[in-house]
Design a protein around this motif. Structure first.
Motif, PDB file in Angstrom:
ATOM      1  N   LEU A 137       0.819  -1.215   0.000  1.00 39.97           N
ATOM      2  CA  LEU A 137       0.000   0.000   0.000  1.00 39.97           C
ATOM      3  C   LEU A 137       0.855   1.268   0.000  1.00 39.97           C
ATOM      4  CD1 LEU A 137      -2.860  -1.024   2.440  1.00 39.97           C
ATOM      5  CD2 LEU A 137      -3.088  -0.471   0.012  1.00 39.97           C
ATOM      6  N   THR A 138       1.909   1.280   0.798  1.00 41.74           N
ATOM      7  CA  THR A 138       2.786   2.445   0.858  1.00 41.74           C
ATOM      8  C   THR A 138       3.455   2.692  -0.491  1.00 41.74           C
ATOM      9  OG1 THR A 138       3.206   2.075   3.203  1.00 41.74           O
ATOM     10  CG2 THR A 138       4.771   3.470   2.034  1.00 41.74           C
ATOM     11  N   GLY A 139       3.999   1.647  -1.078  1.00 42.22           N
ATOM     12  CA  GLY A 139       4.638   1.783  -2.391  1.00 42.22           C
ATOM     13  C   GLY A 139       3.672   2.254  -3.453  1.00 42.22           C
ATOM     14  N   GLY A 140       2.462   1.736  -3.427  1.00 45.63           N
ATOM     15  CA  GLY A 140       1.449   2.149  -4.389  1.00 45.63           C
ATOM     16  C   GLY A 140       1.041   3.598  -4.199  1.00 45.63           C
ATOM     17  N   ILE A 141       0.849   4.008  -2.951  1.00 44.55           N
ATOM     18  CA  ILE A 141       0.453   5.387  -2.661  1.00 44.55           C
ATOM     19  C   ILE A 141       1.549   6.359  -3.088  1.00 44.55           C
ATOM     20  CG2 ILE A 141       0.023   7.016  -0.784  1.00 44.55           C
ATOM     21  CD1 ILE A 141      -1.491   4.705   0.636  1.00 44.55           C
ATOM     22  N   LEU A 142       2.796   6.022  -2.798  1.00 43.98           N
ATOM     23  CA  LEU A 142       3.898   6.925  -3.148  1.00 43.98           C
ATOM     24  C   LEU A 142       4.084   7.047  -4.656  1.00 43.98           C
ATOM     25  CD1 LEU A 142       6.502   5.922  -0.429  1.00 43.98           C
ATOM     26  CD2 LEU A 142       5.149   8.008  -0.531  1.00 43.98           C
ATOM     27  N   ALA A 143       3.690   6.012  -5.426  1.00 44.68           N
ATOM     28  CA  ALA A 143       3.891   6.017  -6.878  1.00 44.68           C
ATOM     29  C   ALA A 143       2.623   6.387  -7.642  1.00 44.68           C
ATOM     30  CB  ALA A 143       4.382   4.640  -7.328  1.00 44.68           C
ATOM     31  N   LYS A 144       1.574   6.807  -6.956  1.00 40.60           N
ATOM     32  CA  LYS A 144       0.280   7.023  -7.604  1.00 40.60           C
ATOM     33  C   LYS A 144       0.312   8.072  -8.711  1.00 40.60           C
ATOM     34  CE  LYS A 144      -1.787  10.360  -4.378  1.00 40.60           C
ATOM     35  NZ  LYS A 144      -0.581  11.040  -4.055  1.00 40.60           N
ATOM     36  N   ASN A 145       1.157   9.056  -8.628  1.00 46.93           N
ATOM     37  CA  ASN A 145       1.203  10.112  -9.646  1.00 46.93           C
ATOM     38  C   ASN A 145       1.953   9.697 -10.907  1.00 46.93           C
ATOM     39  OD1 ASN A 145      -0.228  11.794  -7.952  1.00 46.93           O
ATOM     40  ND2 ASN A 145       1.611  12.740  -7.100  1.00 46.93           N
ATOM     41  N   ALA A 146       2.657   8.571 -10.867  1.00 50.94           N
ATOM     42  CA  ALA A 146       3.460   8.153 -12.011  1.00 50.94           C
ATOM     43  C   ALA A 146       2.746   7.144 -12.911  1.00 50.94           C
ATOM     44  CB  ALA A 146       4.781   7.562 -11.534  1.00 50.94           C
ATOM     45  N   GLY A 147       1.519   6.791 -12.586  1.00 56.77           N
ATOM     46  CA  GLY A 147       0.747   5.890 -13.438  1.00 56.77           C
ATOM     47  C   GLY A 147       0.590   4.503 -12.853  1.00 56.77           C
ATOM     48  N   PRO A 148      -0.271   3.700 -13.504  1.00 57.07           N
ATOM     49  CA  PRO A 148      -0.599   2.370 -12.974  1.00 57.07           C
ATOM     50  C   PRO A 148       0.585   1.403 -12.926  1.00 57.07           C
ATOM     51  CG  PRO A 148      -1.931   2.876 -14.930  1.00 57.07           C
ATOM     52  CD  PRO A 148      -1.056   4.048 -14.664  1.00 57.07           C
ATOM     53  N   GLN A 149       1.458   1.464 -13.917  1.00 55.33           N
ATOM     54  CA  GLN A 149       2.625   0.576 -13.898  1.00 55.33           C
ATOM     55  C   GLN A 149       3.522   0.888 -12.709  1.00 55.33           C
ATOM     56  OE1 GLN A 149       4.299   1.005 -17.869  1.00 55.33           O
ATOM     57  NE2 GLN A 149       4.229  -1.229 -18.064  1.00 55.33           N
ATOM     58  N   ALA A 150       3.706   2.153 -12.439  1.00 55.52           N
ATOM     59  CA  ALA A 150       4.544   2.563 -11.300  1.00 55.52           C
ATOM     60  C   ALA A 150       3.893   2.147  -9.988  1.00 55.52           C
ATOM     61  CB  ALA A 150       4.771   4.062 -11.321  1.00 55.52           C
ATOM     62  N   VAL A 151       2.569   2.206  -9.905  1.00 62.09           N
ATOM     63  CA  VAL A 151       1.868   1.783  -8.692  1.00 62.09           C
ATOM     64  C   VAL A 151       2.109   0.305  -8.437  1.00 62.09           C
ATOM     65  CG1 VAL A 151      -0.415   1.433  -7.663  1.00 62.09           C
ATOM     66  CG2 VAL A 151       0.106   3.592  -8.784  1.00 62.09           C
ATOM     67  N   VAL A 152       1.986  -0.510  -9.488  1.00 63.49           N
ATOM     68  CA  VAL A 152       2.223  -1.955  -9.343  1.00 63.49           C
ATOM     69  C   VAL A 152       3.684  -2.219  -8.984  1.00 63.49           C
ATOM     70  CG1 VAL A 152       2.257  -4.157 -10.593  1.00 63.49           C
ATOM     71  CG2 VAL A 152       0.318  -2.612 -10.862  1.00 63.49           C
ATOM     72  N   GLY A 153       4.601  -1.532  -9.653  1.00 61.51           N
ATOM     73  CA  GLY A 153       6.023  -1.706  -9.353  1.00 61.51           C
ATOM     74  C   GLY A 153       6.369  -1.253  -7.941  1.00 61.51           C
ATOM     75  N   GLY A 154       5.832  -0.114  -7.521  1.00 64.06           N
ATOM     76  CA  GLY A 154       6.072   0.379  -6.159  1.00 64.06           C
ATOM     77  C   GLY A 154       5.509  -0.563  -5.124  1.00 64.06           C
ATOM     78  N   CYS A 155       4.329  -1.089  -5.399  1.00 59.41           N
ATOM     79  CA  CYS A 155       3.700  -2.050  -4.490  1.00 59.41           C
ATOM     80  C   CYS A 155       4.575  -3.285  -4.335  1.00 59.41           C
ATOM     81  CB  CYS A 155       2.322  -2.429  -5.026  1.00 59.41           C
ATOM     82  SG  CYS A 155       1.540  -3.807  -4.180  1.00 59.41           S
ATOM     83  N   ALA A 156       5.007  -3.840  -5.462  1.00 60.16           N
ATOM     84  CA  ALA A 156       5.822  -5.065  -5.420  1.00 60.16           C
ATOM     85  C   ALA A 156       7.171  -4.814  -4.743  1.00 60.16           C
ATOM     86  CB  ALA A 156       6.031  -5.588  -6.842  1.00 60.16           C
ATOM     87  N   ALA A 157       7.806  -3.699  -5.080  1.00 60.79           N
ATOM     88  CA  ALA A 157       9.133  -3.419  -4.522  1.00 60.79           C
ATOM     89  C   ALA A 157       9.070  -3.175  -3.018  1.00 60.79           C
ATOM     90  CB  ALA A 157       9.757  -2.211  -5.224  1.00 60.79           C
ATOM     91  N   PHE A 158       8.126  -2.361  -2.583  1.00 59.24           N
ATOM     92  CA  PHE A 158       8.009  -2.080  -1.152  1.00 59.24           C
ATOM     93  C   PHE A 158       7.593  -3.324  -0.375  1.00 59.24           C
ATOM     94  CE2 PHE A 158       8.665   2.401  -1.466  1.00 59.24           C
ATOM     95  CZ  PHE A 158       8.820   2.858  -0.174  1.00 59.24           C
ATOM     96  N   ALA A 159       6.699  -4.131  -0.951  1.00 58.23           N
ATOM     97  CA  ALA A 159       6.266  -5.356  -0.271  1.00 58.23           C
ATOM     98  C   ALA A 159       7.439  -6.325  -0.124  1.00 58.23           C
ATOM     99  CB  ALA A 159       5.119  -6.011  -1.029  1.00 58.23           C
ATOM    100  N   ALA A 160       8.237  -6.477  -1.182  1.00 57.98           N
ATOM    101  CA  ALA A 160       9.388  -7.383  -1.122  1.00 57.98           C
ATOM    102  C   ALA A 160      10.426  -6.875  -0.113  1.00 57.98           C
ATOM    103  CB  ALA A 160      10.020  -7.523  -2.505  1.00 57.98           C
ATOM    104  N   PHE A 161      10.703  -5.587  -0.152  1.00 54.57           N
ATOM    105  CA  PHE A 161      11.669  -5.012   0.782  1.00 54.57           C
ATOM    106  C   PHE A 161      11.192  -5.168   2.219  1.00 54.57           C
ATOM    107  CE2 PHE A 161      13.451  -1.312   3.090  1.00 54.57           C
ATOM    108  CZ  PHE A 161      14.797  -1.641   2.971  1.00 54.57           C
ATOM    109  N   SER A 162       9.924  -4.893   2.436  1.00 56.40           N
ATOM    110  CA  SER A 162       9.362  -5.020   3.783  1.00 56.40           C
ATOM    111  C   SER A 162       9.406  -6.465   4.259  1.00 56.40           C
ATOM    112  CB  SER A 162       7.924  -4.510   3.797  1.00 56.40           C
ATOM    113  OG  SER A 162       7.351  -4.709   5.057  1.00 56.40           O
ATOM    114  N   ALA A 163       9.081  -7.399   3.376  1.00 52.77           N
ATOM    115  CA  ALA A 163       9.117  -8.823   3.741  1.00 52.77           C
ATOM    116  C   ALA A 163      10.541  -9.252   4.088  1.00 52.77           C
ATOM    117  CB  ALA A 163       8.569  -9.676   2.602  1.00 52.77           C
TER     118      ALA A 163
END
Length: 175
Positions: A137-163
């Motif tokens: 959620l944090t990654g998606g929120i932070l990338a929301k202005n860069a488009g849907p691909q960035a939201v998905v990428g931010g979500c995946a990257a932040f989730a993996a880093f957090s895990a």
């Protein structure tokens, strides 16, 4: 024994502290609330980001490849200016970068901590899934202005880093 909390609900009495001063209980309640955790994370992130920005800005003057050393738009390179002007430009750049990093780190820390605490409260569990969901959620929120691909990428990257961080922190100690 439950004690009324100024933040709503009842706070269980902590045995080692007994029935202490109500101010101590209020501070403990604030530190354990999602609002308190989010504010603390934001403030600590702000401080850490400021220090990190200061360090990174000071290191950029170490190399001839850094942009501050080269002249742009017909302006002279920083190294050709008098020392007093070089210092003025350098300190201004360090302050700008520190402030920018501090704001970003504070935003990420407060956002992640608040979301994770909220998810933990909703799920009533403390496990790896909370951090991964909060990271997504944090990654998606932070990338929301860069488009849907960035939201998905931010979500995946932040989730993996957090895990990864959460899994490392949950490892049993060697002691």
């Amino acid at each position: 024994m439950n004690v009324p909390s100024p933040f709503g609900g009842n706070t269980p009495s902590i045995p080692q502290f007994g029935n202490q001063d109500p101010n101590v209980r209020a501070i403990q309640g604030a530190m354990e609330s999602c609002y308190g955790k989010s504010i603390m994370s934001g403030v600590m992130g702000f401080g850490m980001g400021g220090l990190f920005g200061l360090f990174m800005a000071s290191m950029s003057y170490d190399t001839p490849f850094g942009s501050p050393l080269q002249g742009a738009n017909g302006q002279p390179a920083v190294t050709s200016l008098p020392l007093r002007q070089q210092l003025k430009i350098g300190f201004k750049d360090m302050g700008t970068r520190s402030w920018s990093m501090a704001k970003n780190f504070g935003k990420v820390g407060g956002l992640f901590s608040g979301i994770e605490c909220g998810i933990e409260g909703l799920r009533a569990k403390n496990d790896l899934v909370n951090g991964m969901a909060a990271g997504c959620l944090t990654g998606g929120i932070l990338a929301k202005n860069a488009g849907p691909q960035a939201v998905v990428g931010g979500c995946a990257a932040f989730a993996a880093f957090s895990a990864a961080i959460d899994a490392y922190m949950r490892q049993p100690s060697d002691e």
